[in-house]
Design a protein around this motif. Structure first.
Motif, PDB file in Angstrom:
ATOM      1  N   ARG A 221       0.970  -1.276  -0.086  1.00  0.00           N
ATOM      2  CA  ARG A 221      -0.115  -0.069  -0.010  1.00  0.00           C
ATOM      3  C   ARG A 221       0.818   1.093   0.068  1.00  0.00           C
ATOM      4  N   LYS A 222       0.396   2.126  -0.782  1.00  0.00           N
ATOM      5  CA  LYS A 222       1.083   3.380  -0.974  1.00  0.00           C
ATOM      6  C   LYS A 222       1.555   4.138   0.233  1.00  0.00           C
ATOM      7  N   ASN A 223       2.826   4.436   0.331  1.00  0.00           N
ATOM      8  CA  ASN A 223       3.354   4.904   1.812  1.00  0.00           C
ATOM      9  C   ASN A 223       2.976   6.584   1.776  1.00  0.00           C
ATOM     10  N   ARG A 262       8.057   8.504  -4.863  1.00  0.00           N
ATOM     11  CA  ARG A 262       9.281   8.524  -5.569  1.00  0.00           C
ATOM     12  C   ARG A 262      10.025   9.830  -5.215  1.00  0.00           C
ATOM     13  N   HIS A 263       9.417  10.772  -4.475  1.00  0.00           N
ATOM     14  CA  HIS A 263       9.962  12.122  -4.046  1.00  0.00           C
ATOM     15  C   HIS A 263      10.632  11.875  -2.797  1.00  0.00           C
ATOM     16  N   HIS A 264      10.710  10.482  -2.106  1.00  0.00           N
ATOM     17  CA  HIS A 264      11.294  10.236  -0.640  1.00  0.00           C
ATOM     18  C   HIS A 264      12.243   9.162  -0.839  1.00  0.00           C
ATOM     19  N   ALA A 284       0.817   8.386 -11.624  1.00  0.00           N
ATOM     20  CA  ALA A 284      -0.037   9.297 -12.314  1.00  0.00           C
ATOM     21  C   ALA A 284       0.204  10.678 -12.107  1.00  0.00           C
ATOM     22  N   THR A 285       1.271  11.508 -13.101  1.00  0.00           N
ATOM     23  CA  THR A 285       1.490  12.709 -12.836  1.00  0.00           C
ATOM     24  C   THR A 285       1.454  13.433 -14.148  1.00  0.00           C
ATOM     25  N   VAL A 286       1.409  14.935 -13.591  1.00  0.00           N
ATOM     26  CA  VAL A 286       1.148  15.971 -15.023  1.00  0.00           C
ATOM     27  C   VAL A 286       2.195  16.687 -15.125  1.00  0.00           C
TER      28      VAL A 286
END
Ligand SMILES: NC(=O)NCCC(=O)O
Length: 416
Positions: A221-223, A262-264, A284-286
């Motif tokens: 699950r996404k942290n 991914r920013h962590h 999912a990013t813009v």
């Protein structure tokens, strides 16, 4: 968009006239930065630019893989980008190569978000079928789909009706993929919006790991949940409670770092400490928010943690029925912006594949010799030089209420 028009501007070096940014999500009419550069530069200069942008793998540019004709036919018929590369490792005397074929899929939604939810989901299943078939017939061993692939990325809206898309770990999306896992002896990573029925119907952003026999190996699950721009995801699901699991599969040890994780850097590190050889980053990013970060973060994680990283992003613009705002002063709007695709794979030796299309569905396949991971650990010694005890002490100290940052001020600064 006229591609030739843009090339002429680059060739004559004159100041560029104002051009409209292509609305189709292409880069000046090209699928990707790589294809733009290839078409714009002489072969010799392109080779040198590619070396600098994508690095070298064992001293060479990445080789492409020849794909089977039936898989290529599927890509032509269903109009998805299809690329394949091979990461080598040095030949070892005491170990055989450990080559795994990995596939990653990026796609747009299939029907407008105003159509009945059931139709939207079935249409996504239908759209993905030929792409998964292409992966299967190409001999992919481990396949990963994009974040919340079974629904539009409706988390910008904050409307609760989209929760209806949530499914249990063994729900219909998993069942749909289990058939392919069995048919092609393929491990499949399926990132979904999860509904945990046994725990009071709670929602999570979850990756289900389906084994190559169609069995469910486990879930992660996404942290980390974004609270930036229109990414109002904390309205829908909770911070993950599964830690940093690594799944030992028939094809190697894999982990999933979902999107904003991914920013962590510590999130990446934790999967590495648990022994991951390949980490998937379904996202999912813009464009407006994160595009300059996209090629950097995953590649850095691959280098720092001596594992492969597979980066996957959605494609297209998803328009929602009711306009929304996100407390950032922007006028109300009905879409997130353009999901820029550009999925790619990074290796521990700093080499990287070109990206899939910025505006089309796509399947990227890559062979990777997992021996490369240990070879890079031996070469650079990042694990051995990491000084974990120093950071462990700092973190323990930082978490205490009486923490004081270690700052030594120049006494002259405060003299007057
Ligand atoms: N899905 C998601 O976590 N997106 C956040 C935006 C970003 O990390 O670029």
């Amino acid at each position: 968009m006229d591609k030739k028009d843009y090339r002429t501007v680059a060739e004559n070096g004159k100041a560029e006239p104002e051009k409209e940014i292509p609305k189709d999500g292409s880069i000046c009419g090209f699928d990707s930065l790589h294809s733009l550069l290839q078409a714009s530069l002489s072969p010799q200069i392109f080779q040198e630019v590619s070396r600098l942008l994508l690095g070298l793998n064992c001293g060479r540019a990445l080789e492409t893989i020849t794909l089977p004709e039936p898989a290529k036919a599927l890509s032509s018929k269903h109009d998805f980008d299809f690329q394949a590369f091979s990461f080598q490792a040095e030949k070892e005397s005491l170990r055989e190569p450990r080559i795994v074929r990995v596939g990653i899929i990026q796609n747009s939604i299939a029907l407008p978000t105003t159509t009945p939810l059931l139709d939207q989901k079935s249409a996504i299943f239908q759209k993905l079928t030929p792409i998964i078939e292409a992966a299967g017939t190409s001999g992919v061993n481990v396949l990963c789909l994009q974040e919340a692939w079974m629904m539009p990325f409706a988390f910008c809206t904050r409307e609760k009706k989209w929760c209806e898309f949530a499914e249990p770990v063994d729900g219909e999306s998993t069942q749909f993929l289990q058939d392919f896992a069995r048919k092609y002896n393929m491990v499949i990573i399926s990132p979904i919006l999860e509904r945990d029925v046994k725990h009071g119907e709670t929602l999570w952003n979850t990756a289900v790991i389906i084994g190559n026999h169609g069995n469910i190996i486990g879930k992660h699950r996404k942290n980390h949940i974004p609270r930036v721009g229109d990414f109002n995801e904390s309205t829908y699901y909770m911070e993950g409670n599964t830690g940093h699991p690594v799944f030992e599969t028939a094809y190697g040890k894999i982990a999933v770092n979902i999107c904003y994780g991914r920013h962590h850097p510590l999130n990446w590190l934790a999967f590495g400490l648990n022994g991951a050889e390949i980490v998937f980053n379904p996202s999912a990013t813009v464009g407006e928010l994160s595009e300059p970060m996209w090629p950097v973060e995953a590649r850095n994680a691959a280098i720092a943690n001596s594992y492969f990283v597979c980066s996957i992003n959605r494609v297209g613009t998803e328009i929602f029925p009711n306009p929304f705002t996100s407390g950032d002063g922007k006028p109300q709007h009905s879409d997130f912006g353009h999901f820029y695709g550009s999925s790619h794979i990074s290796a521990p030796d700093a080499s990287c594949t070109p990206s899939l299309s910025r505006h089309k569905d796509g399947l990227m396949i890559s062979d990777m010799d997992l021996n490369l991971s240990r070879q890079l650990k031996d070469k650079w010694g990042f694990r051995m030089t990491a000084r974990y005890e120093m950071y462990s002490d700092l973190l323990a100290h930082y978490l205490k209420p009486d923490f004081e940052p270690q700052v030594l001020s120049d006494p002259l600064l405060h003299k007057n």
